[in-house]
Design an enzyme around this catalytic site. Structure first.
Site, PDB file in Angstrom:
ATOM      1  CG  ASN A   9     -18.323  48.343 -25.221  1.00  0.00           C
ATOM      2  OD1 ASN A   9     -18.718  47.711 -26.201  1.00  0.00           O
ATOM      3  ND2 ASN A   9     -17.373  47.905 -24.413  1.00  0.00           N
ATOM      4  NE  ARG A  88     -14.429  47.372 -27.384  1.00  0.00           N
ATOM      5  CZ  ARG A  88     -14.589  46.143 -26.935  1.00  0.00           C
ATOM      6  NH1 ARG A  88     -15.618  45.851 -26.173  1.00  0.00           N
ATOM      7  NH2 ARG A  88     -13.730  45.215 -27.245  1.00  0.00           N
ATOM      8  CG  HIS A 177      -7.743  43.310 -26.187  1.00  0.00           C
ATOM      9  ND1 HIS A 177      -7.329  42.001 -25.979  1.00  0.00           N
ATOM     10  CD2 HIS A 177      -8.934  43.417 -25.572  1.00  0.00           C
ATOM     11  CE1 HIS A 177      -8.230  41.354 -25.277  1.00  0.00           C
ATOM     12  NE2 HIS A 177      -9.220  42.198 -25.000  1.00  0.00           N
ATOM     13  NE  ARG A 237     -13.507  35.346 -25.984  1.00  0.00           N
ATOM     14  CZ  ARG A 237     -13.166  36.621 -26.068  1.00  0.00           C
ATOM     15  NH1 ARG A 237     -12.071  36.986 -26.701  1.00  0.00           N
ATOM     16  NH2 ARG A 237     -13.924  37.544 -25.526  1.00  0.00           N
ATOM     17  CD  GLU A 382     -10.104  48.440 -23.691  1.00  0.00           C
ATOM     18  OE1 GLU A 382     -10.372  48.029 -22.536  1.00  0.00           O
ATOM     19  OE2 GLU A 382     -10.225  47.749 -24.699  1.00  0.00           O
TER      20      GLU A 382
END
Ligand code: ADP
Length: 398
Positions: A9, A88, A177, A237, A382
């Site tokens: 990733n 990823r 996601h 965020r 994941e």
């Protein structure tokens, strides 16, 4: 050791990696290179219950992967078990609706998607290029955060702006996601086989947070948009705000549009409201100690999540299941209860004791018997999904 897969990733300033074996069920090694692009990087590797930290001089993606490869060369039996590499990838645009084996054509499309994810795509491309150089014999697979959401209908993914902006610039909702949502949908089906024909809402609540409606196993709507800034309030965020706010903030704070978006990405959310932290755990401690702003931030996070859940639920025929996942969704009793309390008008009711007693890391069912929807906690994974996609694609290609 069967089917060992290196999962990479590669982010803008960090590179996480893991090696999973036994069809993704055994985590053999995991690690992270941090501070990439700065002078003070380091590489942390956890293996066999031991953690080692090494300095990274010239901390960049190349040196991080070179160090990881050197570490692997000290365990030749492990390195020789590697069957492939799964990357990823945050943004696959409209090109990719499933994971793919990486070839020149895929790289070309990834370069075209880079415009939509300027922070992530260059790091992904670098990660792939260096991995191809260091592991030339291993097949490499790209697994996209956006792919699962490619089933969303046009009337849900388009913004109400001139349609030429979609045609000319591909401005639309993509959602993120997706690898987590696909994993959760499969796990839920294992626990409750009928769910694959039903309506499922998933709240993936971590530092980044989003929700997804899944209709008969397919994403029908999600809260993140063109970028991961949209939707829920998150760690740092803002999530959805009145778009005009950008012009107002820019004018009052004398910022450019880019700087204003940076404030919405990095200084807002739980951190911006609480003025303490983006970390849910720390905020819960502060709230328990009586800090009013910490409670306000957590309650805002919860009510935004509840509203977004009901918004995406408009694409379902029925809300049969609600699933909580991600660091906050899996661990915060307070947030889960608060969200479900906000959904009481929909006859959704959480069992307070089951919520409190849910054992960490396990799948739990936490609804009251009278609730109109089942409520679950399902830990996401994941990396396992990326490893499984890699194994499956490599096998099909043989
Ligand atoms: P991401 O992958 O988006 O970086 P994670 O899924 O790892 O994020 O989630 C991180 C969040 O989970 C943090 O806000 C952290 O405080 C929260 N979290 C982890 N454990 C707990 C806990 N026991 N109670 C409350 N929040 C928790």
């Amino acid at each position: 050791m069967d089917d060992a897969i290196l999962v990479i990733n590669s982010g803008s300033s960090s590179l996480k990696f893991a090696i999973l074996a036994q069809a993704g069920n055994q985590l053999v090694v995991e690690g992270i290179a941090e501070g990439l692009g700065s002078s003070a990087g380091h590489l942390t590797i956890k293996c066999d219950g031991r953690k080692t930290v090494q300095e990274l001089t010239q901390a960049d993606h190349k040196n991080a992967l070179v160090k990881i490869n050197s570490w692997l060369e000290e365990s030749p039996s492990l390195k020789s078990c590697l069957k492939g590499i799964g990357h990823r990838i945050v943004h696959g645009g409209e090109f990719f609706s499933a994971s793919v084996i990486i070839d020149d054509n895929v790289i070309k499309h990834l370069n075209e998607c880079a415009e939509l994810a300027p922070l992530h795509s260059p790091a992904h491309l670098k990660g792939i290029e260096i991995a191809q150089y260091l592991f030339p014999t291993l097949p490499q697979v790209a697994v996209f955060d956006t792919a699962f959401h490619q089933t969303i209908e046009k009337e849900h993914f388009l913004y109400g702006i001139p349609i030429s902006y979609y045609q000319d610039y591909h401005f639309r909702k993509y959602g993120f996601h997706g690898t987590s949502y696909r994993y959760i949908s499969q796990k839920l089906e294992e626990c409750f086989p009928l769910s694959i024909q039903q309506g499922v809402l998933v709240a993936h609540l971590g530092n980044g947070a989003s929700v997804c409606a899944i209709n008969s196993g397919k994403s029908s709507d999600t809260s993140m948009g063109l970028t991961p800034l949209d939707g829920l309030m998150m760690g740092t965020r803002s999530g959805s705000v009145d778009p005009s706010l950008i012009a107002f903030i820019a004018e009052k704070e004398k910022l450019t549009v880019e700087e204003t978006i940076d404030v919405l990405n990095k200084k807002s959310g739980l951190l911006g409201v609480s003025e303490i932290s983006n970390d849910c755990r720390l905020l819960e401690e502060a709230m328990q100690a009586g800090n009013v702003k910490a409670k306000l931030a957590l309650d805002m996070f919860s009510n935004r999540a509840a509203k977004q859940l009901m918004s995406v639920a408009t694409t379902l025929n029925s809300i049969d299941h609600i699933v909580f996942t991600g660091g906050i969704g899996e661990n915060s009793t307070y947030i889960r209860e608060k969200i479900c309390t906000n959904l009481k008008a929909f006859n959704i009711s959480i069992d307070t004791q089951k919520n409190l007693n849910a054992s960490r890391g396990d799948i739990s069912s936490i609804a009251q018997d009278s609730s109109s929807s089942k409520i679950w906690i399902i830990p996401t994974n994941e990396e396992k999904m990326i490893a499984l996609d890699t194994i499956n694609l490599i096998k099909n290609d043989e």
